[in-house]
Design an enzyme around this catalytic site. Structure first.
Site, short mmCIF file in Angstrom:
data_model
loop_
_atom_site.label_atom_id
_atom_site.label_comp_id
_atom_site.label_asym_id
_atom_site.label_seq_id
_atom_site.Cartn_x
_atom_site.Cartn_y
_atom_site.Cartn_z
CD GLN A 81 -4.33 1.84 -3.63
OE1 GLN A 81 -2.84 3.07 -3.21
NE2 GLN A 81 -3.70 0.89 -2.25
CG ASP A 89 -2.16 1.07 1.22
OD1 ASP A 89 -2.40 0.85 -0.48
OD2 ASP A 89 -2.85 1.62 1.94
CB SER A 102 -6.08 3.31 -0.55
OG SER A 102 -4.86 3.67 -0.08
#
Length: 294
Positions: free
Chosen positions: A287, A213, A237
């Site tokens: 993502q 991440d 996110s």
């Protein structure tokens, strides 16, 4: 009860990270993830993904290892309280097992995740080559670069900006901690834990999920010359997908190669590939994140 102090020495930070990712079983398919020591802000998305993966793995046959996960972030998590994880055993087939995980705080879901586990087998094999970049020993650490510019960071961000972190980072592509100039939406970043990890393969996978991440939203902001330290920049996110291709150790150097093919409508799309130092592709990531300039 005295609140646990956040460690700042390398071994202590990794011990705390291992403890953070070792979820506690409350009942069948119900787990509790610990909170960050001295936590006061928004939960890092990688932490929720890693704890959810550890919870899902507790319900699967140990011979089946995770090969993919797909997560949606719904609400910002609160570092001041633990997270509850409920696992649903959707399917156990001859080769694959599928699990759904919902993460809760104060009775409200903050993350939905689906994870798939596979009984390992042999198959046709190929991969993209690793980018040709300088080795980590030839590069300065991100921590050193942050300290150089810390006086330029707004005071409210400064403590977090220079805080010791459990992963050592070295940038192999042009980078500045304050990212004020537009750059190509591509990054190559070496990373590894700052001390050895004592846990087994499941802990290394969870820590890889944590680290996956990092840097993605930073990549999509590069062509716009933006940084989260700048006034009016809002990022978060939205969803996260991770595929495990092979065994990995996060206490050895890994190269995270990311790009951002598109941004628009308040969102940015990012992709990543994670290689071992020898050039073996061990994971792929995708993502989409919220990106607003107010």
């Amino acid at each position: 009860m005295t609140e646990e102090t956040r460690a700042t020495d390398p071994a202590g930070m990794i011990a705390q990270l291992e403890a953070l990712l070792t979820v506690e079983e409350l009942d069948r398919d119900l787990y509790r993830g610990a909170r960050q020591p001295e936590g006061r802000g928004r939960v890092f998305g990688g932490q929720v993904i890693a704890q959810a993966l550890m919870a899902a793995a507790r319900s699967a046959d140990p011979e089946r290892v995770p090969h993919s996960l797909h997560a949606y972030f719904m609400r910002a998590g609160d570092e001041q309280i633990p997270i509850i994880y409920r696992v649903n055993r959707d399917h156990d087939g001859g080769s694959f097992s599928t699990r759904r995980v919902v993460a809760f705080q104060r009775g409200e879901p903050i993350l939905n995740m689906a994870a798939s586990f596979q009984k390992l087998e042999q198959g046709l094999s190929h991969q993209f080559p690793m980018p040709d970049v300088p080795p980590p020993e030839a590069l300065p650490s991100e921590a050193e670069e942050r300290l150089k510019v810390a006086p330029q960071v707004p005071e409210k961000f400064r403590e977090f900006f220079v805080r010791p972190r459990p992963f050592e980072i070295r940038h192999a592509s042009p980078w500045s901690p304050l990212e004020a100039e537009p750059q190509e939406p591509v990054q190559h970043v070496w990373f590894k834990t700052v001390a050895p990890v004592s846990g087994g393969p499941e802990m290394h996978r969870a820590m890889l999920a944590w680290a996956s991440d990092m840097h993605l939203l930073g990549t999509t902001m590069r062509p716009h010359g933006l940084s989260w330290t700048q006034p009016g920049v809002q990022t978060a996110s939205l969803d996260h997908a991770l595929w495990f291709h092979g065994d990995v150790r996060v206490d050895e150097w890994l190269l995270y190669s990311t790009d951002a093919p598109w941004s628009g409508r308040g969102r940015g799309f990012n992709r990543g590939m994670i290689f071992t130092r020898e050039g073996r592709l061990v994971a792929s990531v995708a993502q989409e994140g919220l990106m607003r300039k107010r």
